[in-house]
Design a protein around this motif. Structure first.
Motif, PDB file in Angstrom:
ATOM      1  N   ILE A 162      43.504  38.154  44.911  1.00 33.84           N
ATOM      2  CA  ILE A 162      42.875  37.039  45.609  1.00 33.84           C
ATOM      3  C   ILE A 162      41.421  37.014  45.163  1.00 33.84           C
ATOM      4  CG2 ILE A 162      42.265  36.044  47.842  1.00 33.84           C
ATOM      5  CD1 ILE A 162      44.567  37.777  49.037  1.00 33.84           C
ATOM      6  N   ARG A 163      41.015  35.900  44.558  1.00 37.98           N
ATOM      7  CA  ARG A 163      39.633  35.740  44.101  1.00 37.98           C
ATOM      8  C   ARG A 163      39.111  34.396  44.586  1.00 37.98           C
ATOM      9  NH1 ARG A 163      39.998  37.699  37.787  1.00 37.98           N
ATOM     10  NH2 ARG A 163      40.664  39.831  38.264  1.00 37.98           N
ATOM     11  N   GLY A 164      38.247  34.432  45.559  1.00 39.16           N
ATOM     12  CA  GLY A 164      37.713  33.185  46.107  1.00 39.16           C
ATOM     13  C   GLY A 164      38.832  32.358  46.698  1.00 39.16           C
ATOM     14  N   ASP A 165      38.994  31.135  46.178  1.00 41.68           N
ATOM     15  CA  ASP A 165      40.034  30.250  46.699  1.00 41.68           C
ATOM     16  C   ASP A 165      41.304  30.271  45.847  1.00 41.68           C
ATOM     17  OD1 ASP A 165      39.010  28.969  44.491  1.00 41.68           O
ATOM     18  OD2 ASP A 165      38.907  26.999  45.432  1.00 41.68           O
ATOM     19  N   LYS A 166      41.437  31.264  44.958  1.00 38.61           N
ATOM     20  CA  LYS A 166      42.626  31.376  44.111  1.00 38.61           C
ATOM     21  C   LYS A 166      43.418  32.625  44.450  1.00 38.61           C
ATOM     22  CE  LYS A 166      41.109  28.685  40.279  1.00 38.61           C
ATOM     23  NZ  LYS A 166      41.396  28.375  38.924  1.00 38.61           N
ATOM     24  N   VAL A 167      44.721  32.455  44.456  1.00 34.68           N
ATOM     25  CA  VAL A 167      45.641  33.555  44.722  1.00 34.68           C
ATOM     26  C   VAL A 167      46.527  33.714  43.493  1.00 34.68           C
ATOM     27  CG1 VAL A 167      47.534  34.351  46.179  1.00 34.68           C
ATOM     28  CG2 VAL A 167      45.666  33.058  47.188  1.00 34.68           C
ATOM     29  N   ARG A 168      46.655  34.925  43.000  1.00 37.39           N
ATOM     30  CA  ARG A 168      47.558  35.202  41.872  1.00 37.39           C
ATOM     31  C   ARG A 168      48.845  35.767  42.436  1.00 37.39           C
ATOM     32  NH1 ARG A 168      45.055  38.407  37.109  1.00 37.39           N
ATOM     33  NH2 ARG A 168      47.019  37.661  36.270  1.00 37.39           N
ATOM     34  N   LEU A 169      49.958  35.161  42.013  1.00 39.83           N
ATOM     35  CA  LEU A 169      51.268  35.571  42.495  1.00 39.83           C
ATOM     36  C   LEU A 169      52.060  36.220  41.375  1.00 39.83           C
ATOM     37  CD1 LEU A 169      52.274  32.275  44.346  1.00 39.83           C
ATOM     38  CD2 LEU A 169      51.301  34.343  45.358  1.00 39.83           C
TER      39      LEU A 169
END
Length: 76
Positions: free
Chosen positions: A25-32
């Motif tokens: 989770i980086r700022g407003d981005k989520v890596r799935l």
């Protein structure tokens, strides 16, 4: 729509064979991270939409009667 809260390194399970894990989770981005059988296609929404448009276009072209005249080679 089911909405779930998850933290990094936590997962959700879909059916018996699809696992979605929050990788970062980086700022407003989520890596799935997605684990699914190879026979189940997994696409981002915009890619899926483009594939659907392309398939629909190909299908409509295949249904369209050919208005082209026979080729020169066919008469030779």
């Amino acid at each position: 729509m089911l909405v779930l809260s998850r933290q990094r390194d936590e997962s959700i399970i879909i059916g018996d064979n699809i696992v979605i894990t929050i990788v970062d989770i980086r700022g407003d981005k989520v890596r799935l991270g997605i684990q699914a059988p190879t026979e189940i296609p997994v696409h981002r929404q915009e890619v899926y939409d483009a594939i659907q448009r392309e398939n629909a276009m190909k299908e409509s072209e295949a249904r369209r009667p050919s208005s082209q005249s026979p080729s020169k080679n066919a008469s030779e």
